[in-house]
Design an enzyme around this catalytic site. Sequence first.
Site, short mmCIF file in Angstrom:
data_model
loop_
_atom_site.label_atom_id
_atom_site.label_comp_id
_atom_site.label_asym_id
_atom_site.label_seq_id
_atom_site.Cartn_x
_atom_site.Cartn_y
_atom_site.Cartn_z
N SER A 131 3.51 -2.36 0.56
CA SER A 131 2.27 -1.62 0.79
C SER A 131 1.36 -2.45 1.69
CB SER A 131 1.57 -1.33 -0.54
OG SER A 131 2.36 -0.49 -1.35
N GLU A 155 -3.65 -5.33 2.47
CA GLU A 155 -3.17 -6.03 1.29
C GLU A 155 -2.21 -7.14 1.71
OE1 GLU A 155 0.01 -4.86 -2.12
OE2 GLU A 155 -1.83 -3.67 -2.11
N ARG A 178 -5.66 -7.50 -6.59
CA ARG A 178 -5.01 -8.28 -5.53
C ARG A 178 -5.78 -9.57 -5.19
NH1 ARG A 178 -2.21 -5.40 -7.60
NH2 ARG A 178 -0.99 -3.66 -6.75
#
Length: 303
Positions: free
Chosen positions: A221, A291, A171
């Site tokens: 998410s 995230e 990420r």
Amino acid sequence: MVLAKTDTVAGLPVLKNEPLSNYTFTKTGGPADMLGFPESVAQVQTFVDYANENDVPLTVIGNASNLIVKDGGIKGLVIILTHMKNIEIKGTQVRAAAGARIIDTADTAAAAGLSGLEFAAGIPGSVGGAVFMNAGAYGGEIKDCISGIDVISRAGELHSYHGSEMHFAYRHSVVQETDEIVLGATFDLKPGDKNSIRSEMDHLNELRAAKQPLEYPSCGSVFKRPVGHFVGPMIQEAGLQGHIIGGAQISKKHAGFIVNINHATATDYMDMIHYVQKHVKAKFDVDLEPEVRIIGDEPKKAR
């Protein structure tokens, strides 16, 4: 003085005091002082130059799928790149503008019999956002198939990266460090059987629909996966699944998602994130890192 709803910046149309809840996947977020939708690299450059020349903060948003905009909104100029959505096939390469949906990019590749983007079949973000955060799913990541990225610096300078220069990690990409704006990307793919590629994409979308709460607004998410742990099971074991704050709920279908079930605010989302972090830390001694990208100002407190 009440600002007009529409105006122009350097000759380009903008909306003023526009609620960003109209664009985010969570359906939350305060207003942008000015909101523009560039349709070309030249128009992005015009907006960047305007921001620099007038000392105006500039915020860039893609498809707003993995994003929380705080209820105080965003000062200065916001540009959303979703009008820059051209996708081209050249041999075994797919070239996509930053605002193109990564889903559409994967579909275009599949139709051309090109394999390598199947994992992205259900990722709702834009190409620019996917590059920015090295988006991934079902064992694949953007870093696995990208060969070139075009960006513009905050000073207005155009630049290109090879995929190997992007410092891709979980990420993460180099543009998070440089604060450059992704304009487009080139994906290097491999020839494959159209039916097999499509079948794999359909399978992954079926898995996604079965496991994720796609029926509610959400930002996907919420937390990064800590090493050695899975977020959803930790939230479940902490007894948090189904918990509600305001209009936000920890999804009963997938505990890694926070869904908007009843006119939630961004503040509800932020309060829920902090609630989950606190309880997971207490039970597992694990620090959960978001995230989701969180931007904007806190709302003004009522006197």
